[in-house]
Every structure is written in structure tokens, then in C-alpha cells.
Design a protein around this motif. Structure first.
Motif, short mmCIF file in Angstrom:
data_model
loop_
_atom_site.label_atom_id
_atom_site.label_comp_id
_atom_site.label_asym_id
_atom_site.label_seq_id
_atom_site.Cartn_x
_atom_site.Cartn_y
_atom_site.Cartn_z
N PHE A 41 0.59 -1.34 0.07
CA PHE A 41 -0.41 -0.01 0.08
C PHE A 41 1.07 0.67 -0.10
CE2 PHE A 41 -2.80 -2.98 2.34
CZ PHE A 41 -3.56 -2.85 1.72
N PRO A 42 0.59 2.39 -0.82
CA PRO A 42 0.49 4.04 -0.47
C PRO A 42 1.75 3.77 0.51
CG PRO A 42 -0.54 3.84 -1.96
CD PRO A 42 -0.98 1.57 -1.82
N GLN A 43 0.51 3.85 1.49
CA GLN A 43 0.78 4.71 3.14
C GLN A 43 0.83 3.38 4.09
OE1 GLN A 43 -1.60 4.24 6.25
NE2 GLN A 43 0.40 4.62 7.31
N HIS A 44 1.95 3.18 4.82
CA HIS A 44 2.36 1.99 5.19
C HIS A 44 3.60 2.30 5.85
CE1 HIS A 44 2.16 -2.65 4.05
NE2 HIS A 44 2.31 -2.18 5.32
N TYR A 45 4.31 1.50 6.27
CA TYR A 45 5.57 2.00 7.91
C TYR A 45 5.16 3.07 8.01
CZ TYR A 45 7.45 -1.32 4.62
OH TYR A 45 6.64 -2.46 3.88
N SER A 46 4.20 3.83 8.83
CA SER A 46 3.93 4.47 9.12
C SER A 46 4.44 5.29 10.51
CB SER A 46 2.85 5.39 8.67
OG SER A 46 2.88 5.16 7.48
N PRO A 47 4.61 6.56 11.60
CA PRO A 47 4.44 6.46 12.66
C PRO A 47 3.06 7.45 13.01
CG PRO A 47 6.07 7.74 11.44
CD PRO A 47 5.98 7.53 10.53
N THR A 48 3.25 7.75 13.56
CA THR A 48 1.72 8.12 14.09
C THR A 48 1.73 9.19 13.61
OG1 THR A 48 2.13 8.32 16.17
CG2 THR A 48 0.81 6.70 15.76
N LYS A 49 2.97 10.28 13.95
CA LYS A 49 3.20 12.26 13.61
C LYS A 49 3.12 12.22 12.24
CE LYS A 49 4.06 12.72 18.48
NZ LYS A 49 4.62 12.32 19.03
N PRO A 50 2.23 13.10 11.77
CA PRO A 50 2.10 13.60 10.14
C PRO A 50 3.94 13.88 10.45
CG PRO A 50 0.98 14.93 11.36
CD PRO A 50 1.81 14.32 12.80
N LEU A 51 4.38 13.28 8.82
CA LEU A 51 6.00 12.85 8.13
C LEU A 51 6.31 13.75 7.34
CD1 LEU A 51 8.65 11.90 8.54
CD2 LEU A 51 7.86 9.68 7.28
N LYS A 52 6.86 15.08 7.24
CA LYS A 52 6.97 15.38 5.47
C LYS A 52 8.44 15.05 4.91
CE LYS A 52 3.24 17.06 5.62
NZ LYS A 52 1.71 16.80 5.18
N ILE A 53 8.77 15.15 3.63
CA ILE A 53 10.32 14.78 3.23
C ILE A 53 10.28 15.88 2.34
CG2 ILE A 53 11.59 12.78 2.66
CD1 ILE A 53 9.06 11.22 2.28
N GLY A 54 11.45 15.72 1.87
CA GLY A 54 11.57 17.07 1.36
C GLY A 54 13.12 18.13 2.16
N PRO A 55 13.92 19.23 1.48
CA PRO A 55 14.85 19.51 1.68
C PRO A 55 14.33 19.89 2.73
CG PRO A 55 14.86 20.26 -0.75
CD PRO A 55 13.17 19.20 0.35
N ILE A 56 15.57 20.75 4.13
CA ILE A 56 15.08 20.82 5.57
C ILE A 56 14.95 22.03 5.54
CG2 ILE A 56 15.70 20.27 7.68
CD1 ILE A 56 14.64 17.85 7.07
N PRO A 57 15.82 22.87 4.53
CA PRO A 57 15.41 24.37 4.60
C PRO A 57 13.86 25.07 4.00
CG PRO A 57 17.37 23.87 4.30
CD PRO A 57 16.48 22.38 4.13
N GLU A 58 13.65 24.19 2.95
CA GLU A 58 12.23 24.65 2.57
C GLU A 58 11.16 24.10 4.07
OE1 GLU A 58 12.26 23.18 -0.77
OE2 GLU A 58 14.14 23.59 -2.02
N LEU A 59 11.21 22.79 3.85
CA LEU A 59 10.23 22.24 4.76
C LEU A 59 9.94 23.53 6.17
CD1 LEU A 59 10.85 18.51 4.60
CD2 LEU A 59 9.27 19.78 3.90
N LEU A 60 11.34 23.98 6.86
CA LEU A 60 10.86 24.54 8.15
C LEU A 60 10.55 26.08 7.19
CD1 LEU A 60 14.88 24.25 9.61
CD2 LEU A 60 12.85 23.81 10.70
N ALA A 61 10.50 26.34 6.02
CA ALA A 61 9.85 27.45 5.72
C ALA A 61 8.69 27.42 6.33
CB ALA A 61 10.33 28.40 4.41
N THR A 62 7.98 26.46 5.85
CA THR A 62 6.88 25.85 5.75
C THR A 62 6.17 25.46 6.88
OG1 THR A 62 6.89 25.24 3.02
CG2 THR A 62 5.37 24.57 4.57
#
Ligand code: TXA
Ligand code: MG
Length: 325
Positions: free
Chosen positions: A222-243
Motif C-alpha cells: 500500500f502507498p501508506q505503510h510503515y508509518s509513525p503516528t505523527k505526520p511526516l513531511k519529506i524534502g530539503p529541510i530548509p524548505e520544509l522549515l520555511a513552511t
């Protein structure tokens, strides 16, 4: 709670009596039962709260045993087995009639592998039957790589955890299938695409996200699997931090800490920069972040080669929106 011990004979007794026990492998811990005992196998689905449509991998102790499970061994499958068994490689092949449909979710193909862990190999060699075993986590959650992970989540439902330390690979097996002349990787895992191609030439990588829901060839992918209970966002950290920087965040980094952010809220996958180390630490790191007093996990991608592809695959599934599946 489950007893935790290192004696394969204790595990053997429980399994012979139709119980489910946790076993160590080099990839992740498994939740095992006698493949021929359908009542025992059905307990696995109940304990994990796993849909019956999601089949189980069959674990064997030696190459000689493979013919108890499969009816045909195509030459490329055999070459892969010779190279990588025992190891994090699962082969999807035509099943013997004696393998219950419950194990394969009605499919004529069975997933089979020889795990590379001395305690489990000893256990499998003493048992008169192979073991059906999925990863020993509740359905959809992060896979366990230590006996404590299993105890925390499923300990109240099983009698015994065969403890074999922290899993040395840390990420599930690579699943490979064979169709006509094609060799297809259904799940990226502990053996890299490059390593598979070295033995059998070019392969096709099945894209479950793209192909769903029409053709779920590996039903549990399944596309959603192996998940922690907290939301997880992936990408370049400085960009994620900006958002997302205004929220209480924890960071999953690759090999270096980010400046200006509390180190306590950062977990590194691989201070050495090695992808092996990152795979080894991945699921422990996700659990660690899940338990921190934060609202959201921000993760970087790791370099997308070798084991890095499987790590990025797990991160993407861990971050997929639950409402999509
Ligand atoms: O490393 C591993 O593979 C670990 C250890 C315990 O061996 N096991 C593991 O099992 O990851 P599980 O159940 O968490 O994932 C197995 C995947 C699932 O996506 C399942 O749908 C797929 O393999 N699978 C198993 N049998 C299959 C079959 N007969 N046909 C298609 N897919 C199958
Ligand atoms: Mg699993």
C-alpha cells in the motif's frame, strides 16, 4: 507480556503447539506460525489486525527446502537464490498445492525466503515445517527492529519473543517476481536493485503508487505503510522549515545536524554517511521521533542509490496521507 529469550527450543515448542511467536531476522522481526496450521496462521492476521487479502512470506531454513514450497524454480530465480540466500531477498514463485491459500491470500504464487539470522536458521532447521511470517508490527505501523519494539506493540498477544538483538540490515527484504521473460521488483528492500541486476540483468521496478488500485500484484504494498503516528513531511529541510517551522517539529537528518535547531529534536540516520547505517537506523529513528513531544516530523531524502532507494521508498510511504488508502 511476552517472555523474551534466546532459546530456539522454546520458540519451537510454542510453534509446534500452534502458537505465534516473534522471530529475529536480519531485516526486521517477524510474527511467525507453522505455515501448514491454518488456525495458527489466522492468529497472525488477528494479532496484526491485517487484512486477509494481504499474503504472508514463507520462511525456510535451507535451499533444499524450497521445493516443499514452490512448484517451479525459474533459472534467474535460482541464480538469485544461490547468490543472496540466506539474505534479504524474497522470491515470488508458483506455489505448491500444500501451501494453504490463507498464506498466499488465494494467489497461486507464494513469497519465499531464507532469512539470515543464526537463531532463526537454527529454529527453522529443527522445525518440521516452514514459517509464515509478516513483520511483527500492527498493520500499517513502522516495522520492529528490536525485541523491545515487538514487546511494546504486540507483547500482550504472544507468548514468546525469540530475541536476536537489533536487526543488522534494518529494512525489509527485496521482493522479486518473474513474469514471462521479465524480472520485476515488487518491493525495494535490503538487496539493492544494482545487486539484483548484477546477477540477472535489467529488471523492472513495479510502482505500486502508480498502479493502484487496479492491479495490486503485491497486495500489501500500500502507498501508506510503515508509518509513525505523527505526520511526516519529506524534502530539503530548509524548505520544509520555511513552511512548517512554526510548529513543534522534529528532524530526521541523514549525516549532519541542521544549525539553529535544537539538537535534541534532531535524529541522524547515518553520521558516517553510509546507506547501510541509515537502513540499520531508519525504523528506530522513526519510532524515536514518534515518541518525542513534537507535532510533526520533517525528514530529508537520502541519496537515491543502492539501499537509499529502499529507504526513500519507506519514507514516502510513511509520509503518505492515510486518507488516500
Ligand atoms: O524482510 C521481510 O520481508 C520481513 C521479514 C519478517 O521476513 N517480512 C515482511 O513481511 O516484511 P510483510 O508481510 O510485512 O511484507 C511482505 C510483503 C507484503 O507486502 C505482502 O503483500 C507481500 O510481501 N507478499 C507476500 N506474499 C505474497 C504473494 N503470495 N503474492 C504477492 N505478494 C506477496
Ligand atoms: Mg510489514
Amino acid at each position: 507480556m511476552a517472555a523474551i529469550g534466546t532459546d530456539p527450543l522454546v520458540a519451537q515448542n510454542f510453534l509446534e503447539q500452534g502458537n505465534v511467536v516473534a522471530i529475529p531476522t536480519e531485516t526486521v522481526y517477524g510474527l511467525a506460525a507453522n505455515v501448514y496450521n491454518e488456525i495458527a496462521v489466522s492468529k497472525i492476521f488477528t494479532i496484526k489486525q491485517r487484512p486477509l487479502a494481504n499474503p504472508l512470506i514463507v520462511h525456510i531454513g535451507s535451499l533444499a527446502q524450497v521445493h516443499q514450497v514452490i512448484s517451479q524454480f525459474p533459472p534467474p530465480a535460482e541464480r538469485l537464490a544461490m547468490h543472496y540466500w540466506p539474505g534479504p531477498l524474497t522470491l515470488l514463485l508458483s506455489k505448491k498445492n500444500s501451501i494453504p491459500n490463507l498464506v498466499t491470500a488465494g494467489s497461486t504464487r507464494v513469497a519465499v525466503r531464507i532469512p539470515n539470522h543464526s537463531l532463526t536458521l537454527q529454529l527453522l532447521k529443527n522445525l518440521g515445517f516452514p514459517l509464515a511470517a509478516p513483520s511483527a508490527n500492527p498493520f500499517g505501523y513502522v516495522s520492529p527492529t528490536t525485541p523491545e519494539h515487538v514487546q511494546d506493540q504486540l507483547g500482550s498477544q504472544i507468548p514468546y519473543i525469540l530475541a536476536g538483538g537489533k536487526c543488522t540490515v534494518g529494512i525489509e527484504s527485496t521482493i522479486v517476481g518473474f513474469e514471462d521473460e521479465k524480472i520485476i521488483i515488487y518491493r525495494l528492500g535490503g538487496i539493492s536493485v544494482e545487486s539484483i541486476e548484477q546477477i540477472v540483468g535489467p529488471v523492472i521496478i513495479h510502482n505500486p503508487a502508480k498502479d493502484l488500485p487496479q492491479s495490486i500484484v503485491t497486495p500489501g504494498n500500500f502507498p501508506q505503510h510503515y508509518s509513525p503516528t505523527k505526520p511526516l513531511k519529506i524534502g530539503p529541510i530548509p524548505e520544509l522549515l520555511a513552511t512548517y517551522g512554526h510548529q513543534k517539529i522534529g528532524i530526521l537528518g541523514f549525516d549532519k545536524y541542521y544549525e539553529g535547531i535544537n539538537k535534541q529534536a534532531q535524529v541522524l540516520l547515518a553520521p558516517s554517511g553510509s546507506l547501510q547505517e541509515a537502513a540499520y537506523n531508519l525504523f528506530t529513528a522513526l519510532r524515536q521521533l514518534d515518541q518525542m513531544p513534537i507535532d510533526m516530523i520533517l525528514s530529508t531524502y537520502v541519496p537515491d542509490t543502492d539501499l537509499g532507494r529502499a529507504i526513500n521508498d519507506r519514507l514516502m510511504r510513511a509520509s503518505a496521507n492515510r486518507t488516500q488508502t
